[in-house]
Design a protein around this motif. Sequence first.
Motif, PDB file in Angstrom:
ATOM      1  N   GLY A 129       0.779  -1.240   0.000  1.00 39.15           N
ATOM      2  CA  GLY A 129       0.000   0.000   0.000  1.00 39.15           C
ATOM      3  C   GLY A 129       0.802   1.276   0.000  1.00 39.15           C
ATOM      4  O   GLY A 129       0.315   2.315   0.468  1.00 39.15           O
ATOM      5  N   LEU A 130       2.019   1.249  -0.548  1.00 37.71           N
ATOM      6  CA  LEU A 130       2.873   2.439  -0.539  1.00 37.71           C
ATOM      7  C   LEU A 130       3.252   2.894  -1.946  1.00 37.71           C
ATOM      8  O   LEU A 130       4.254   3.602  -2.121  1.00 37.71           O
ATOM      9  CB  LEU A 130       4.134   2.192   0.291  1.00 37.71           C
ATOM     10  N   ALA A 131       2.484   2.510  -2.940  1.00 40.35           N
ATOM     11  CA  ALA A 131       2.727   3.034  -4.281  1.00 40.35           C
ATOM     12  C   ALA A 131       2.579   4.550  -4.243  1.00 40.35           C
ATOM     13  O   ALA A 131       1.625   5.088  -3.655  1.00 40.35           O
ATOM     14  CB  ALA A 131       1.740   2.428  -5.274  1.00 40.35           C
ATOM     15  N   GLY A 132       3.518   5.271  -4.847  1.00 40.71           N
ATOM     16  CA  GLY A 132       3.511   6.725  -4.809  1.00 40.71           C
ATOM     17  C   GLY A 132       4.403   7.313  -3.741  1.00 40.71           C
ATOM     18  O   GLY A 132       4.623   8.529  -3.700  1.00 40.71           O
ATOM     19  N   PHE A 133       4.959   6.458  -2.863  1.00 40.41           N
ATOM     20  CA  PHE A 133       5.838   6.931  -1.791  1.00 40.41           C
ATOM     21  C   PHE A 133       7.290   6.506  -2.017  1.00 40.41           C
ATOM     22  O   PHE A 133       8.114   6.595  -1.107  1.00 40.41           O
ATOM     23  CB  PHE A 133       5.361   6.392  -0.434  1.00 40.41           C
ATOM     24  N   GLU A 134       7.598   6.072  -3.235  1.00 42.69           N
ATOM     25  CA  GLU A 134       8.919   5.519  -3.507  1.00 42.69           C
ATOM     26  C   GLU A 134      10.057   6.491  -3.225  1.00 42.69           C
ATOM     27  O   GLU A 134      11.143   6.085  -2.798  1.00 42.69           O
ATOM     28  CB  GLU A 134       9.008   5.053  -4.969  1.00 42.69           C
ATOM     29  N   MET A 168       3.636   3.353   8.296  1.00 39.06           N
ATOM     30  CA  MET A 168       4.192   3.320   6.944  1.00 39.06           C
ATOM     31  C   MET A 168       5.619   2.792   6.953  1.00 39.06           C
ATOM     32  O   MET A 168       6.031   2.028   6.067  1.00 39.06           O
ATOM     33  CB  MET A 168       4.119   4.710   6.311  1.00 39.06           C
ATOM     34  N   ARG A 169       6.397   3.166   7.958  1.00 40.61           N
ATOM     35  CA  ARG A 169       7.763   2.628   8.065  1.00 40.61           C
ATOM     36  C   ARG A 169       7.736   1.113   8.265  1.00 40.61           C
ATOM     37  O   ARG A 169       8.578   0.394   7.733  1.00 40.61           O
ATOM     38  CB  ARG A 169       8.524   3.311   9.201  1.00 40.61           C
ATOM     39  N   LYS A 170       6.749   0.631   9.036  1.00 38.13           N
ATOM     40  CA  LYS A 170       6.620  -0.813   9.220  1.00 38.13           C
ATOM     41  C   LYS A 170       6.285  -1.502   7.901  1.00 38.13           C
ATOM     42  O   LYS A 170       6.735  -2.620   7.630  1.00 38.13           O
ATOM     43  CB  LYS A 170       5.547  -1.140  10.265  1.00 38.13           C
ATOM     44  N   ARG A 171       5.489  -0.858   7.076  1.00 41.31           N
ATOM     45  CA  ARG A 171       5.177  -1.438   5.766  1.00 41.31           C
ATOM     46  C   ARG A 171       6.418  -1.520   4.894  1.00 41.31           C
ATOM     47  O   ARG A 171       6.615  -2.503   4.176  1.00 41.31           O
ATOM     48  CB  ARG A 171       4.099  -0.605   5.069  1.00 41.31           C
ATOM     49  N   VAL A 172       7.247  -0.484   4.966  1.00 41.31           N
ATOM     50  CA  VAL A 172       8.513  -0.519   4.220  1.00 41.31           C
ATOM     51  C   VAL A 172       9.373  -1.672   4.732  1.00 41.31           C
ATOM     52  O   VAL A 172       9.945  -2.442   3.947  1.00 41.31           O
ATOM     53  CB  VAL A 172       9.272   0.815   4.350  1.00 41.31           C
ATOM     54  N   ALA A 173       9.464  -1.800   6.051  1.00 36.71           N
ATOM     55  CA  ALA A 173      10.271  -2.866   6.646  1.00 36.71           C
ATOM     56  C   ALA A 173       9.738  -4.241   6.259  1.00 36.71           C
ATOM     57  O   ALA A 173      10.513  -5.175   6.007  1.00 36.71           O
ATOM     58  CB  ALA A 173      10.302  -2.716   8.169  1.00 36.71           C
ATOM     59  N   MET A 174       8.411  -4.378   6.192  1.00 39.27           N
ATOM     60  CA  MET A 174       7.825  -5.655   5.811  1.00 39.27           C
ATOM     61  C   MET A 174       8.129  -5.984   4.356  1.00 39.27           C
ATOM     62  O   MET A 174       8.473  -7.126   4.019  1.00 39.27           O
ATOM     63  CB  MET A 174       6.316  -5.631   6.052  1.00 39.27           C
ATOM     64  N   ALA A 175       8.023  -4.977   3.487  1.00 40.72           N
ATOM     65  CA  ALA A 175       8.361  -5.193   2.078  1.00 40.72           C
ATOM     66  C   ALA A 175       9.821  -5.590   1.943  1.00 40.72           C
ATOM     67  O   ALA A 175      10.166  -6.506   1.176  1.00 40.72           O
ATOM     68  CB  ALA A 175       8.070  -3.921   1.272  1.00 40.72           C
ATOM     69  N   ALA A 176      10.704  -4.927   2.696  1.00 46.18           N
ATOM     70  CA  ALA A 176      12.135  -5.237   2.635  1.00 46.18           C
ATOM     71  C   ALA A 176      12.423  -6.652   3.156  1.00 46.18           C
ATOM     72  O   ALA A 176      13.327  -7.328   2.664  1.00 46.18           O
ATOM     73  CB  ALA A 176      12.926  -4.208   3.441  1.00 46.18           C
ATOM     74  N   ALA A 177      11.645  -7.096   4.138  1.00 46.62           N
ATOM     75  CA  ALA A 177      11.861  -8.428   4.706  1.00 46.62           C
ATOM     76  C   ALA A 177      11.358  -9.537   3.786  1.00 46.62           C
ATOM     77  O   ALA A 177      11.895 -10.643   3.793  1.00 46.62           O
ATOM     78  CB  ALA A 177      11.161  -8.529   6.061  1.00 46.62           C
TER      79      ALA A 177
END
Length: 283
Positions: free
Chosen positions: A141-146, A157-166
């Motif tokens: 759900g972070l399209a547009g925040f690249e 939102m930072r947790k979502r980034v961390a989850m995507a990275a994991a």
Amino acid sequence: MGDNPIRPPAAREGADEAARIEIAGLAKRYLTPKGETFTAIRDVTLTIEPGQFCSIVGPTGCGKSTTLAQVSGLERPSAGSVKVGGHIVDGITNGVSYMFQADALFPWKSVLSNVMMGPILVGTPKREATELARDWLRRVGLAGFEDRYPHQLSGGMRKRVAMAAALINNPRILLMDEPFGALDVQTKAIMQNELLQLWEELRPSVLFITHDLDEAVALSDRVVIMTSSPGSVKDVFDIDLPRPRGNVQQIRHEERFLELQEQIWESLKDEVTRAYARTAGAA
């Protein structure tokens, strides 16, 4: 969610074997600043089956995070062993992703660059890594925040980034150390639902550390109770709530959930009481 290619049975079987975690007689001892020996965990024996979501709960200081560190290879045991895919863990284990409670993001890198790091480190060409990272940011759900930086995002939102990275490297094993502990209740529920959706799609073996018993029951196939320090396995509970579990908030009102939560708390509360009495006495 995006579609993953279906692996043939032989490939699935090999991947399944690689995702088994076997912990046998595990102990970890440290030297205190006074030169005394402190035993964090002792005789921890546990098997996490391939694709299983297993949560560990216990009082503060019981060695939950220490156990995770042994599985990851970040620390070496004082006694006992950890096997991943049938092989002894004696260093950083390939195919394992780690998600911490604190944000483990590079503050000087953009969201896209943070998520790209995993594929780049395993040799994926930059163009392909970029496309993969964009796809994963869309999934969470972070399209547009690249092009944003971590400090420009909310905690969720930072947790979502961390989850995507994991998850971007499709790990066989996902280690999570209280990843949602610092979030507010509403954001935490959203992240739990998103984690379950992604886990259903990829099915890594998950070892999840939490202090939140409701969270453990709602997410897991098994819940492991650890004793107060030094930590060891006290009880293991199978969670027979049906999957997929679409909404963790709704699950928590179901009769079976409440029964399981009560059974597990009966085991856990004695350890919490002992740990509290020990720290109160030390104070």
